[in-house]
Enzyme design. Structure first.
Site, PDB file in Angstrom:
ATOM      1  N   CYS A  51       0.154   4.708   7.120  1.00 39.56           N
ATOM      2  CA  CYS A  51      -0.689   4.451   8.529  1.00 39.56           C
ATOM      3  C   CYS A  51       0.510   3.808   9.488  1.00 39.56           C
ATOM      4  O   CYS A  51       1.019   2.485   9.142  1.00 39.56           O
ATOM      5  CB  CYS A  51      -1.815   3.574   8.196  1.00 39.56           C
ATOM      6  SG  CYS A  51      -2.866   4.614   6.991  1.00 39.56           S
ATOM      7  N   ARG A  82     -18.106  -3.786  17.710  1.00 35.99           N
ATOM      8  CA  ARG A  82     -17.260  -4.683  17.347  1.00 35.99           C
ATOM      9  C   ARG A  82     -15.953  -4.820  18.165  1.00 35.99           C
ATOM     10  O   ARG A  82     -15.101  -3.833  17.816  1.00 35.99           O
ATOM     11  CB  ARG A  82     -17.092  -4.744  15.889  1.00 35.99           C
ATOM     12  CG  ARG A  82     -16.463  -6.335  15.594  1.00 35.99           C
ATOM     13  CD  ARG A  82     -16.266  -6.483  14.139  1.00 35.99           C
ATOM     14  NE  ARG A  82     -17.769  -6.481  13.324  1.00 35.99           N
ATOM     15  CZ  ARG A  82     -17.679  -5.806  12.230  1.00 35.99           C
ATOM     16  NH1 ARG A  82     -16.895  -5.193  11.778  1.00 35.99           N
ATOM     17  NH2 ARG A  82     -18.956  -5.731  11.855  1.00 35.99           N
ATOM     18  N   CYS A 110     -19.443   1.539   8.397  1.00 38.66           N
ATOM     19  CA  CYS A 110     -18.611   0.873   9.357  1.00 38.66           C
ATOM     20  C   CYS A 110     -17.452   1.555   9.811  1.00 38.66           C
ATOM     21  O   CYS A 110     -16.673   1.946   8.745  1.00 38.66           O
ATOM     22  CB  CYS A 110     -18.211  -0.380   8.908  1.00 38.66           C
ATOM     23  SG  CYS A 110     -17.513  -1.397  10.059  1.00 38.66           S
ATOM     24  N   CYS A 152       0.677  -1.351  -0.005  1.00 32.61           N
ATOM     25  CA  CYS A 152      -0.038   0.113  -0.077  1.00 32.61           C
ATOM     26  C   CYS A 152       0.862   1.205   0.004  1.00 32.61           C
ATOM     27  O   CYS A 152       1.839   1.218   0.793  1.00 32.61           O
ATOM     28  CB  CYS A 152      -0.997   0.020   1.341  1.00 32.61           C
ATOM     29  SG  CYS A 152      -2.135   1.386   1.250  1.00 32.61           S
ATOM     30  N   CYS A 190     -19.596  -6.476   3.023  1.00 33.25           N
ATOM     31  CA  CYS A 190     -18.776  -5.333   3.577  1.00 33.25           C
ATOM     32  C   CYS A 190     -17.586  -5.245   2.912  1.00 33.25           C
ATOM     33  O   CYS A 190     -16.903  -6.336   2.561  1.00 33.25           O
ATOM     34  CB  CYS A 190     -18.776  -5.382   5.072  1.00 33.25           C
ATOM     35  SG  CYS A 190     -17.568  -4.221   5.859  1.00 33.25           S
ATOM     36  N   CYS A 239       0.285  -0.139  10.423  1.00 31.71           N
ATOM     37  CA  CYS A 239      -0.278  -1.051   9.095  1.00 31.71           C
ATOM     38  C   CYS A 239       1.020  -1.951   8.798  1.00 31.71           C
ATOM     39  O   CYS A 239       2.144  -1.502   8.320  1.00 31.71           O
ATOM     40  CB  CYS A 239      -1.062  -0.361   8.060  1.00 31.71           C
ATOM     41  SG  CYS A 239      -1.776  -1.688   7.127  1.00 31.71           S
ATOM     42  N   CYS A 271     -16.801  -9.752   5.133  1.00 28.18           N
ATOM     43  CA  CYS A 271     -16.144  -8.317   4.969  1.00 28.18           C
ATOM     44  C   CYS A 271     -14.613  -8.585   4.119  1.00 28.18           C
ATOM     45  O   CYS A 271     -13.776  -9.308   4.524  1.00 28.18           O
ATOM     46  CB  CYS A 271     -15.659  -7.651   6.305  1.00 28.18           C
ATOM     47  SG  CYS A 271     -17.064  -7.742   7.598  1.00 28.18           S
TER      48      CYS A 271
HETATM   49  N1  SAM Z   1      -6.706   0.512   3.077  1.00 26.62           N
HETATM   50  C1  SAM Z   1      -8.185   0.400   3.712  1.00 26.62           C
HETATM   51  C2  SAM Z   1      -7.977   1.371   4.669  1.00 26.62           C
HETATM   52  O1  SAM Z   1      -7.310   1.960   5.385  1.00 26.62           O
HETATM   53  O2  SAM Z   1      -9.201   1.590   5.103  1.00 26.62           O
HETATM   54  C3  SAM Z   1      -8.474  -1.042   4.192  1.00 26.62           C
HETATM   55  C4  SAM Z   1      -7.668  -1.779   4.989  1.00 26.62           C
HETATM   56  S1  SAM Z   1      -7.213  -1.178   6.421  1.00 26.62           S
HETATM   57  C5  SAM Z   1      -6.035  -2.486   7.243  1.00 26.62           C
HETATM   58  C6  SAM Z   1      -8.465  -1.401   7.465  1.00 26.62           C
HETATM   59  C7  SAM Z   1      -8.384  -0.918   9.122  1.00 26.62           C
HETATM   60  O3  SAM Z   1      -7.464  -1.898   9.912  1.00 26.62           O
HETATM   61  C8  SAM Z   1      -7.519   0.137   9.756  1.00 26.62           C
HETATM   62  O4  SAM Z   1      -8.278   1.347   9.388  1.00 26.62           O
HETATM   63  C9  SAM Z   1      -7.194  -0.015  10.857  1.00 26.62           C
HETATM   64  O5  SAM Z   1      -8.072   0.410  11.848  1.00 26.62           O
HETATM   65  C10 SAM Z   1      -7.448  -1.667  11.054  1.00 26.62           C
HETATM   66  N2  SAM Z   1      -5.783  -1.989  11.415  1.00 26.62           N
HETATM   67  C11 SAM Z   1      -4.941  -2.169  10.430  1.00 26.62           C
HETATM   68  N3  SAM Z   1      -3.565  -2.556  11.093  1.00 26.62           N
HETATM   69  C12 SAM Z   1      -3.981  -2.618  12.453  1.00 26.62           C
HETATM   70  C13 SAM Z   1      -3.250  -2.978  13.478  1.00 26.62           C
HETATM   71  N4  SAM Z   1      -1.891  -3.276  13.361  1.00 26.62           N
HETATM   72  N5  SAM Z   1      -3.698  -3.178  14.820  1.00 26.62           N
HETATM   73  C14 SAM Z   1      -5.255  -2.954  14.774  1.00 26.62           C
HETATM   74  N6  SAM Z   1      -5.874  -2.457  13.686  1.00 26.62           N
HETATM   75  C15 SAM Z   1      -5.443  -2.241  12.516  1.00 26.62           C
HETATM   76 FE1  SF4 Z   2      -2.946   0.908   3.270  1.00 27.44          FE
HETATM   77 FE2  SF4 Z   2      -2.924   0.200   5.831  1.00 27.44          FE
HETATM   78 FE3  SF4 Z   2      -3.386   2.654   5.451  1.00 27.44          FE
HETATM   79 FE4  SF4 Z   2      -5.163   0.850   4.805  1.00 27.44          FE
HETATM   80  S1  SF4 Z   2      -4.477   1.168   6.977  1.00 27.44           S
HETATM   81  S2  SF4 Z   2      -4.522   2.868   3.626  1.00 27.44           S
HETATM   82  S3  SF4 Z   2      -4.042  -0.771   3.896  1.00 27.44           S
HETATM   83  S4  SF4 Z   2      -1.370   1.417   5.122  1.00 27.44           S
END
Ligand code: SAM
Ligand code: SF4
Ligand code: DTB
Length: 337
Positions: free
Chosen positions: A81, A284, A212, A77, A152, A84, A121
């Site tokens: 974030c 959730r 959501c 990606c 979802c 992530c 989802c």
């Molecule tokens: N890229 C899309 C986005 O950012 O909305 C979808 C995937 S993203 C992985 C979805 C959500 O997963 C993030 O907004 C975050 O809240 C959660 N998430 C991702 N990594 C995480 C982690 N290490 N611990 C807890 N929640 C996590």
């Molecule tokens: Fe990309 Fe992860 Fe951020 Fe979603 S949460 S936009 S997958 S870096």
């Protein structure tokens, strides 16, 4: 906004459907961050009591919705974030994968249905979907719906037309988390803004798709940050239908891997405050459940969590075992819906 509910003592059983009225009816009111912080600061047992009251006024206690998650496009990606594992710039050792073919997605969806999930989802590691990818996801939504599952997806930022097309395909929910308090967002993400996220949520809402949206706790935000996150969600009009509360999973190679650990009771408090401020939403108990004891999860259900991710995996990491979940549901008399 915040009122103190009358304390009931144990000499008389509490009537079945009593709630702290000013709190339970506050669905459309605005929550000041200070009021939400005051909820966090309540003695734990008082907070739990109020959360139970609100929960029982709006939901059948013990009913828990189950959603199964599938990563349809993993890794690589462009975004940064901080939590992530899928950000290309983090060195987490995760391989970038292509979009999963429809038939493989459907195999997972059939297994989720057979296992008793009501919602499927699908998550993609995108900043926003490209045209070709969106067309493929729309096909997935149509086919998963034909199996009788709610759908979802979480695909990153959308424009109006993309939201409209997903709605037309019959998509039930779009997941797009605000993730943390407004003041703290830039500490966690710099490649897009919180306003970008809010704009997408508005487009999803306008297209008629259920929202959501939730966040992550345990990223060093502190109680004020948790209050800011929850106030932000509760003040949406209406609040999201579904509110995932994730506990940070610290992935080695991400900037948040080494942060201080959250007191588990502060996680439970976050669930309780979400329940009180968003009485009609499904809250959730999301990421982090694999590492939680049965007793901690039971406290989360008492605090008003009424939905879980059910299945062996989240997106890039494991989830609680389904056999353990079934045993826990039986031990606690929980009913899946
Ligand atoms: N890229 C899309 C986005 O950012 O909305 C979808 C995937 S993203 C992985 C979805 C959500 O997963 C993030 O907004 C975050 O809240 C959660 N998430 C991702 N990594 C995480 C982690 N290490 N611990 C807890 N929640 C996590
Ligand atoms: Fe990309 Fe992860 Fe951020 Fe979603 S949460 S936009 S997958 S870096
Ligand atoms: C949400 O709030 N939590 C889910 C779902 N929405 C997409 C994702 C949790 C991801 C946990 C870390 C991982 O598996 O990579």
């Amino acid at each position: 906004m915040m009122t103190t509910s009358p304390v009931r003592f144990a000499d008389k059983p509490a009537p079945k459907t009593t709630a702290a009225p000013a709190v339970a009816d506050a669905t459309d009111a605005r929550w000041r961050v200070a009021d939400v912080e005051a909820l966090f600061a309540l003695p734990f047992l008082d907070l739990m009591f109020r959360a139970q009251e609100v929960h029982r006024a709006h939901f059948k206690a013990g009913e828990v919705q189950r959603s199964t998650l599938l990563s349809i496009k993993t890794g690589g990606c462009s975004e940064d974030c901080g939590y992530c594992s899928q950000a290309a710039r983090h060195h987490t050792g995760l391989e970038r994968e292509r979009l999963m073919p429809l038939e493989e997605v459907l195999e997972h969806a059939r297994a989720a249905r057979a296992g008793g999930s009501s919602r499927f989802c699908m998550g993609a590691a995108w900043r926003s979907p490209k045209e070709k990818d969106l067309a493929a996801v729309i096909e997935m939504v149509r086919e998963v719906k034909k199996l009788g599952l709610e759908t979802c997806v979480t695909l990153g930022m959308l424009d109006d037309e993309q939201a409209r097309r997903l709605a037309e395909a019959g998509l039930d929910y779009y997941n797009h988390n605000v993730d943390t308090a407004p003041d703290y967002y830039r500490e966690i993400v710099t490649t897009h803004t919180l306003q970008d996220r809010l704009d997408t949520i508005e487009k999803v809402r306008d297209a008629g798709i259920n929202v959501c949206s939730g966040g992550i706790v345990g990223m060093g935000e502190g109680p004020a940050g948790r209050a800011g996150l929850i106030a932000q969600l509760a003040n949406m009009t209406p609040p999201p239908e579904s509110v995932p509360i994730n506990k940070l999973i610290p992935f080695p190679g991400t900037p948040l891997a080494e942060g201080e650990t959250l007191d588990p009771f502060d996680f439970v408090r976050s669930i309780a405050v979400a329940r009180i401020t968003m009485p009609k939403s499904f809250v959730r108990l999301s990421a982090g459940r694999e590492q939680m004891s049965d007793e901690l999860q039971a406290l989360c259900f008492m605090a008003g969590a009424n939905s879980i991710f059910y299945g062996e995996r989240l997106l890039t990491t494991g989830n609680a075992d389904t056999s353990d979940d079934l045993r826990l549901f039986a031990r606690l008399g929980l009913i899946s819906i």
